[in-house]
Enzyme design. Structure first.
Site, PDB file in Angstrom:
ATOM      1  N   ASP A   1       0.866  -1.181   0.000  1.00 49.43           N
ATOM      2  CA  ASP A   1       0.000   0.000   0.000  1.00 49.43           C
ATOM      3  C   ASP A   1       0.898   1.226   0.000  1.00 49.43           C
ATOM      4  OD1 ASP A   1      -2.225   1.651   0.097  1.00 49.43           O
ATOM      5  OD2 ASP A   1      -2.565   1.389   2.244  1.00 49.43           O
TER       6      ASP A   1
ATOM      7  N   LEU B   1      -4.826   3.884   1.174  1.00 43.69           N
ATOM      8  CA  LEU B   1      -6.028   3.189   0.694  1.00 43.69           C
ATOM      9  C   LEU B   1      -5.860   2.656  -0.724  1.00 43.69           C
ATOM     10  CD1 LEU B   1      -8.611   5.753   2.100  1.00 43.69           C
ATOM     11  CD2 LEU B   1      -7.445   3.888   3.299  1.00 43.69           C
ATOM     12  N   HIS B   2      -4.636   2.220  -1.042  1.00 40.13           N
ATOM     13  CA  HIS B   2      -4.330   1.631  -2.339  1.00 40.13           C
ATOM     14  C   HIS B   2      -3.779   0.217  -2.176  1.00 40.13           C
ATOM     15  CE1 HIS B   2      -3.505   6.030  -3.843  1.00 40.13           C
ATOM     16  NE2 HIS B   2      -4.796   5.768  -3.738  1.00 40.13           N
ATOM     17  N   PRO B   3      -4.417  -0.660  -1.405  1.00 41.79           N
ATOM     18  CA  PRO B   3      -3.845  -1.997  -1.204  1.00 41.79           C
ATOM     19  C   PRO B   3      -3.815  -2.791  -2.505  1.00 41.79           C
ATOM     20  CG  PRO B   3      -6.089  -1.914  -0.348  1.00 41.79           C
ATOM     21  CD  PRO B   3      -5.715  -0.508  -0.715  1.00 41.79           C
TER      22      PRO B   3
END
Length: 543
Positions: free
Chosen positions: A307, A482-484
């Site tokens: 992330d 919030l970019h897993p």
């Protein structure tokens, strides 16, 4: 086409619950896959989304991002901090829970990363995913309102446009970037993102262009496409090494749908490995510990979690110089009227109009820090507002993290959250790079073009000045971007989960199409990449 309870269905109800393809997850990728597959009128497609339809008006107005970045269209998943982060709270990462997924709630920023990202994918075993391979699918998706060249397309479903309204504070910040030595860049997606500039966003004619709007909008009238919202898939049904359907809960009803062709899982880098493991696909030892029958021993499921870690610098302004002034009722009414009449003004902005790509680690060939000028304070969940109510925020992230975490099961209960351990800063490199990037951001905010609007630095406090102090601040205050991604990656080795055509190793008729298949996280916001993955997945399925 009503639902039935589990048991012995009649021949008629069995027919109504059988499709050619079942797409699990109505997010950015799932919407694309379902819409593209349903273009064949002889193909029966079911799309299942656990959240509601995208009916909230806040979704479709770009300036209402401050509403979608918080609120009940998100689910909050606890993540496990590293011991040195000394968190007194219980940190969470939010994930969309609505038709359209992240594309219905995010800041709409359209970034593809750099060509080197995709060449690295190939080196890691994702044959056929080099930049030249994926570029046609980016272009197929795109309907750009400014560019039409070798790198950009027009006429695709996804609206990509310049932001209709640019706040004066954004322009001042871009001038400050140039005063600090960053060149102006007119197109962050040209292959060379270095510099500062204005973001393009996924919007069209002043309205958000989510995957649900862009892809499902034209497809909804097709009789061969069925969309089930408010429905949670609890298990994939595996028989004799094949995926043959899904088991769902809709309210208190348990429903089974069957697939004659394939099941495609598109629930994201947290939920996808969880669903696979609940279905008996994953590390055998872990599954057996929870009493789950093993259908495929794939140790890579849930591993390789990546992330973007993010820092938020918050400033108090010396007047109503940001969008925060629209918190007052009369200003809000004026902005609403402007938007209703002309689709312009503040409500046509995504509130994060300007940004930059620059170096934390100057030995890297490409910039490794991304900046976002947020023209307000307290807009995003977990970021503070300021005294007096008028503020701005500079967000920055290390966009090629080396740290890796994992998603594992805590329980065999489908309603339970998984354990999410991102292990941010487990690689010291990431912390040093983001510290350097933060020092650069502080320098930009000290430049004359923007400093004249600033009353005080709110976060971090003005007493923190040295690199060591800023480094300690980064460790303590960093939050999930919030970019897993990466938890079911493409590859051929023992830790890979899907092959280059997105087929799950060891299970027939099952594919994964979402951010979890990325071998590495791309250098920037990944939503456009998820849409590209959807285009490729549909292409694989149709050929």
């Amino acid at each position: 086409m009503g639902s039935v309870r589990l048991g012995i269905p009649s021949r008629r109800s069995e027919e109504l619950h059988t499709f050619d393809y079942i797409v699990v997850g109505g997010g950015s990728t799932g919407c694309v896959v379902a819409a593209r597959l349903s273009e064949d009128p002889d193909t029966r497609v079911l799309l299942i989304e656990e959240g509601p339809r995208d009916l909230s008006p806040y979704i479709h107005i770009p300036g209402a991002y401050y509403k979608t970045a918080q609120g009940d269209l998100l689910k909050r998943i606890p993540w496990e901090p590293m011991p040195e982060q000394e968190r007194t709270d219980a940190p969470t990462m939010v994930q969309a829970r609505v038709l359209g997924g992240g594309s219905s709630v995010n800041a709409m920023i359209y970034i593809r990363g750099v060509p080197e990202d995709y060449e690295q994918w190939v080196e890691l075993g994702a044959e056929g995913w080099g930049y030249r391979d994926v570029l046609p699918f980016f272009k197929r998706a795109e309907d750009n309102n400014r560019f039409c060249n070798e790198g950009h397309g027009v006429g695709g479903p996804l609206g990509v446009s310049d932001i209709e309204y640019i706040h004066p504070l954004t322009r001042a910040w871009l001038q400050a970037c140039q005063q600090a030595g960053l060149p102006y860049n007119p197109d962050f997606n040209s292959g060379d993102p270095a510099g500062c500039g204005l973001y393009q966003i996924t919007a069209k004619n002043g309205r958000r262009s989510s995957a649900a709007v862009a892809y499902l909008g034209p497809a909804r009238k097709r009789r061969n496409l069925r969309i089930e919202t408010g429905t949670t898939v609890t298990r994939l049904i595996i028989e004799n090494g094949r995926a043959v359907g899904v088991e769902c809960m809709k309210g208190r009803r348990r429903i089974v749908y069957r697939a004659d062709q394939e099941v495609i899982v598109s629930t994201g880098a947290i939920a996808t490995p969880k669903l696979l493991m609940l279905s008996g696909i994953g590390p055998a030892e872990q599954l057996q510990k929870h009493g789950i029958q093993v259908h495929a021993d794939l140790p890579g499921v849930g591993q390789n979690l990546q992330d973007h870690i993010e820092i938020s610098l918050v400033y108090q302004l010396n007047g109503p110089h940001s969008y925060d002034k629209y918190k007052k009722l009369h200003w809000k009414a004026a902005a609403g009227l402007n938007y209703a009449l002309f689709r312009n003004g503040p409500a046509a902005s995504n509130l994060i109009e300007g940004g930059a790509f620059w170096w934390g680690d100057k030995t890297q060939a490409m910039p490794d820090i991304q900046y976002f000028m947020v023209v307000g304070a307290g807009i995003e969940e977990g970021v503070d507002a300021v005294p007096g109510g008028n503020g701005c925020t500079v967000n920055l992230g290390q966009i090629r993290p080396r740290s890796r975490g994992e998603v594992t099961l805590l329980s065999a209960d489908p309603a339970a959250n998984p354990r999410v351990a991102p292990r941010y800063f487990s690689e010291a490199y990431d912390l040093e790079a983001i510290t350097d990037g933060t020092m650069a951001a502080l320098d930009i905010m000290a430049q004359p073009a923007i400093a004249k609007f600033v009353a005080a630095r709110h976060t971090p406090g003005p007493s923190l000045r040295t690199r060591e102090e800023i480094r300690a601040f980064c460790v303590k205050d960093a939050h999930a971007a919030l970019h897993p991604a990466g938890t079911c990656r493409i590859g051929r080795d023992d830790m890979a989960v899907v092959d280059p055509k997105l087929r799950v190793h060891g299970v027939e008729r099952l594919r994964i199409a979402d951010a979890s298949v990325m071998p590495t996280l791309i250098s920037g916001n990944p939503n456009s990449v998820c849409i590209m993955i959807g285009e490729r997945a549909a292409d694989f399925l149709r050929t």
